[in-house]
Design an enzyme around this catalytic site. Structure first.
Site, PDB file in Angstrom:
ATOM      1  CE  LYS A  95       2.508  -3.120  -9.976  1.00 25.10           C
ATOM      2  NZ  LYS A  95       2.578  -3.900  -8.721  1.00 25.10           N
ATOM      3  CB  ALA A 182      -2.814  -7.268  -6.460  1.00 22.03           C
ATOM      4  N   GLY A 183      -3.001 -10.172  -4.926  1.00 21.97           N
ATOM      5  CA  GLY A 183      -3.944 -11.143  -4.401  1.00 21.97           C
ATOM      6  C   GLY A 183      -3.530 -12.593  -4.519  1.00 21.97           C
TER       7      GLY A 183
END
EC number: 2.8.1.10
Length: 256
Positions: A95, A182-183
């Protein structure tokens, strides 16, 4: 089933390893999530210790490890971290994360594209964390990335799919898997991403900081399964008008 490069996954939920109160709790939550792909930051792993508190429980759990380059601020730093990860863990999966600003943790698009192109040439299976930029995601796909990982909102913010409009474009145009990363703060965010057509979501903070991480991991597993099923069922089209589910005329005459 989800296929990325040379691997196939039953789960569409990927998880992280940060912010857990203990390694035991981390493993319990990962197992409850059903996740088969788990990312870990190389900067948090002591490669000199054969019984590292984070690494060894993951190996024993039998999940696929996805080392990340979190902490890298340039393409050169990320490439170096990737090479260390491949040598230490024996995996060519990576990643790619490059975020030079420690406050916002937003990915650097220029350095990310530069590093991705170089790492693909070195034989890595690259999954880049990137902004929800359709043009950038297409470029990352074109240089050989195995998937793209656009953000829903800043890392750890729990804001949900703030980039929904751009994510929809990315999903529509992509020929490689799209993993919303993310988020994501609550299970319904994950369901929404899968319903939109995303191939997977990566969740860390929302699970790790919950009062009961194992229960939250279970909730995310069920939410992702629901999102996949809903997409496969093909929802009806949205309409600005009402559409009656029962006859509006004729029933009074039938009763007369």
């Amino acid at each position: 089933m989800l296929r990325i490069a040379d691997k196939t996954f039953n789960s569409h939920l990927f998880t992280g390893t940060g912010k857990f109160a203990s390694s035991q709790l981390m493993v319990e939550a990962i197992r409850a999530s059903g996740s088969q792909l788990v990312t870990l930051a190389m900067k948090r792993v002591d490669l000199r210790q054969h019984n590292d508190a984070i690494l060894m429980p993951l190996i024993e759990a039998g999940v696929t490890l996805l080392p990340n380059t979190s902490g890298a601020k340039t393409a050169e730093e990320a490439i170096f971290a990737a090479q260390l990860a491949r040598e230490a863990l024996g995996t060519h999966w990576l990643k790619l994360e490059i975020h030079p600003d420690a406050r916002w943790l937003l990915p650097d698009p220029i350095e990310t594209l530069k590093a991705a192109e170089a790492l693909v040439k070195q034989g890595f299976v690259v999954l880049p964390y990137c902004g929800a930029d359709p043009v950038l995601c297409k470029r990352l796909e074109e240089v050989g990335c195995a998937a793209v990982m656009p953000l829903g909102a800043p890392i750890g913010s729990n804001q949900g799919l703030e980039t929904k409009a751009m994510l929809e474009i990315i999903i529509q145009q992509s020929t490689v898997p799209v993993v919303v990363d993310a988020g994501i703060g609550v299970p319904s965010h994950a369901t929404q991403a899968l319903e939109m057509g995303a191939d997977a979501v990566l969740v860390n903070t929302a699970i790790a900081v919950a009062d009961d991480p194992v229960m939250m991991a279970t909730a995310f597993r069920l939410a992702v399964e629901a999102g996949v099923l809903a997409r496969q069922a093909v929802p009806g089209n949205r309409s600005p008008y009402a559409s009656a589910t029962s006859p509006l005329t004729g029933f009074l005459e039938a009763l007369a």
